[in-house]
Write an enzyme that holds these catalytic residues in place. Structure first.
Site, PDB file in Angstrom:
ATOM      1  N   GLN A 140       0.827  -1.057  -0.004  1.00 30.45           N
ATOM      2  CA  GLN A 140      -0.162  -0.092   0.174  1.00 30.45           C
ATOM      3  C   GLN A 140       0.850   1.336  -0.053  1.00 30.45           C
ATOM      4  OE1 GLN A 140      -2.128  -0.837   3.707  1.00 30.45           O
ATOM      5  NE2 GLN A 140      -0.176  -1.356   4.774  1.00 30.45           N
TER       6      GLN A 140
ATOM      7  N   ASP B 269       0.633   0.369  13.779  1.00 33.34           N
ATOM      8  CA  ASP B 269       1.132   1.442  14.314  1.00 33.34           C
ATOM      9  C   ASP B 269       1.456   1.117  16.076  1.00 33.34           C
ATOM     10  OD1 ASP B 269      -1.310   2.227  16.237  1.00 33.34           O
ATOM     11  OD2 ASP B 269      -2.119   1.406  14.438  1.00 33.34           O
TER      12      ASP B 269
ATOM     13  N   GLU C  88       1.057  -8.474  11.430  1.00 38.87           N
ATOM     14  CA  GLU C  88       0.840  -7.127  10.588  1.00 38.87           C
ATOM     15  C   GLU C  88       1.425  -7.689   9.063  1.00 38.87           C
ATOM     16  OE1 GLU C  88      -0.228  -3.959  10.399  1.00 38.87           O
ATOM     17  OE2 GLU C  88       0.300  -4.268   8.543  1.00 38.87           O
TER      18      GLU C  88
ATOM     19  N   ASP D 117      -7.424  -5.358  14.096  1.00 41.34           N
ATOM     20  CA  ASP D 117      -7.430  -3.862  14.021  1.00 41.34           C
ATOM     21  C   ASP D 117      -6.973  -3.711  12.436  1.00 41.34           C
ATOM     22  OD1 ASP D 117      -6.472  -1.317  14.287  1.00 41.34           O
ATOM     23  OD2 ASP D 117      -4.932  -1.695  15.697  1.00 41.34           O
ATOM     24  N   SER D 118      -7.849  -3.514  11.605  1.00 47.09           N
ATOM     25  CA  SER D 118      -7.552  -3.735  10.347  1.00 47.09           C
ATOM     26  C   SER D 118      -7.962  -2.414   9.633  1.00 47.09           C
ATOM     27  CB  SER D 118      -8.501  -4.876   9.585  1.00 47.09           C
ATOM     28  OG  SER D 118     -10.036  -4.418   9.554  1.00 47.09           O
ATOM     29  N   THR D 119      -7.535  -2.253   8.456  1.00 54.74           N
ATOM     30  CA  THR D 119      -8.074  -1.148   7.309  1.00 54.74           C
ATOM     31  C   THR D 119      -9.613  -1.495   6.961  1.00 54.74           C
ATOM     32  OG1 THR D 119      -7.060  -2.291   5.497  1.00 54.74           O
ATOM     33  CG2 THR D 119      -5.696  -0.741   6.667  1.00 54.74           C
TER      34      THR D 119
END
Lengths: 286, 286
Positions: A32, A87, A107, A157-159
């Site tokens: 990305q 993050d 991740e 904890d995703s997009t």
């Protein structure tokens, strides 16, 4: 004076813009586009494929709400799996509990972690905790290959489902989450937003898949002003625990954690959804 | 295709923009600049002095939350005073209760009412209810001249304290509200937002003044995506009733009102404030 603005198109008809002091990094990783900025109002923030992920002003809201609700429902959680969350803010909150034994973070994009460590110590600084193991892999594949019952808590904890995070909104993924969770296991997942149609559609799809798998499947809300509409949701799914009936208020308060958004009252209050949201979620039952 | 956008500066560093199909009216009234627009996503909306007031997409949130919380705390309210609220949405919600006997609405700017009647029937259509009397006067002066104990409920549906609404955030005004309320009286007032510093400062000032006058003074929150940060608050002040302890859930449900945001669970949930908001409100006690 430099007049530089970051603008996010929340929908084709609605935009949110932040004044930027400077862009401090930009790269196309294997997965990305990653951009880091400094701003007056929101501190340092970064975007993935042009969408706001984390900023210093309101990251505490998201990270409080993704972690403490589960940990105050079952204060005996020992083994935690974080999927995404490059993050580091989600891991940071989990490391605050001394009784947690193991935190695996998966991740897909190592660059997000490395850049957060460089530019966002506010969220990334606890990734060095000895209980934390980082895996730079596809979360989908990681849960496929994990042993049955190996975690007490999974935090997704995703997009958004429209990008790299897509696989983390599939039935196959949720089934594997169910399998790798212990009998007391809890799954918290990113649940989008009810306000704009395109996010609401994803919210309904995710909820439908999860409620077909987990005996307990609820949704809770919070105020995240830098996400589209500011009205954001997480899903709480569990094999056993109900977040309201089994809320361990006193046990959680004994941990003595200072939190800026979460507290024992908001634990319950966050599950009180507006009628239009309730109806959207019930709608998927048919 | 016409590419027309309405942009509001939430702060010097943050902007919110809506795509507009056309501007349908613009005038400078005696008090303020009034502009009406049509949009795809938010339907018809209007601004006062360039700030978003009401739009068809999320007006239901604001109007549910300004009215039903008080009316579910004391279901015997008979006499209601609405200050501001020229669009009519607050009055519309109050007229849904058959037991309400009198609704006085005091709006300083008649043009807002007339234009809402023309362009926003969704909010203005109940201003013709026989129980409603419209006064085009200064709300500050109106309460000064009203008799002691003449209302059971005052709803302050004002603009921000930085414009025409300024007087409606003063101690003198709140004192008069106290005086004109009956012994069971409730005051609901616009309470700004905790997220951005300039609104938070107004929130703290308003709360400080009210809590020095009323034995019960609480604050509750809701999701209003088109207001700055989307995290918006009302104040609940009362001479007698506590909105949680005295919540008349069953009595309210018997009214059988269909609401899209408010419900009996959110009644309680809305008072569960994030820790940072609690601390801001406690801070003013010193």
């Amino acid at each position: 004076m430099l007049d530089l603005w970051y603008t996010e198109e929340w929908t084709d008809n609605c935009r949110f813009s932040l004044k930027v002091k400077e862009q401090i990094h930009s790269e196309q990783s294997e997965f990305q586009k990653i951009d880091f900025f400094k701003s007056e109002e929101f501190g340092t923030f970064f975007t993935l494929d042009g969408l706001m992920m984390v900023n210093e002003k309101d990251e505490f809201v998201y990270h409080d709400m993704i972690t403490h609700v589960a940990l105050a429902t079952n204060p005996n959680i020992k083994r935690v799996l974080v999927i995404g969350g490059g993050d580091g803010g989600t891991v940071r909150e989990v490391t605050r509990y001394p009784h947690i034994e193991k935190i695996d973070m998966v991740e897909i994009d190592e660059r997000v972690v490395r850049l957060s460590q460089k530019y966002l110590p506010i969220t990334a600084s606890k990734l060095e905790d000895p209980r934390v193991t980082l895996y730079f892999e596809d979360g989908l594949k990681f849960v496929e290959e994990s042993a049955e019952g190996s975690y007490d808590l999974i935090l997704v904890d995703s997009t958004d489902p429209i990008s790299v995070g897509e696989g983390l909104f599939t039935t196959g993924f949720y089934k594997n989450c169910y399998r790798v969770l212990s009998d007391e296991g809890i799954l918290i997942n990113q649940h989008e937003s009810p306000y704009f149609a395109k996010y609401a559609a994803e919210m309904k799809k995710a909820h439908n898949k999860i409620k077909n798998l987990f005996p307990v499947a609820k949704v809770y809300q919070f105020h995240q002003p830098t996400y589209p509409s500011g009205h954001w949701l997480f899903g709480f799914a569990s094999k056993k625990f109900d977040p309201i009936a089994d809320h361990q208020r006193e046990a959680w308060e004994k941990f003595g954690l200072k939190t800026r958004y979460y507290n024992s009252d908001i634990h319950t209050g966050a599950f009180a959804l507006p009628t239009f949201v309730r109806e959207m979620l019930e709608d998927v039952e048919g």
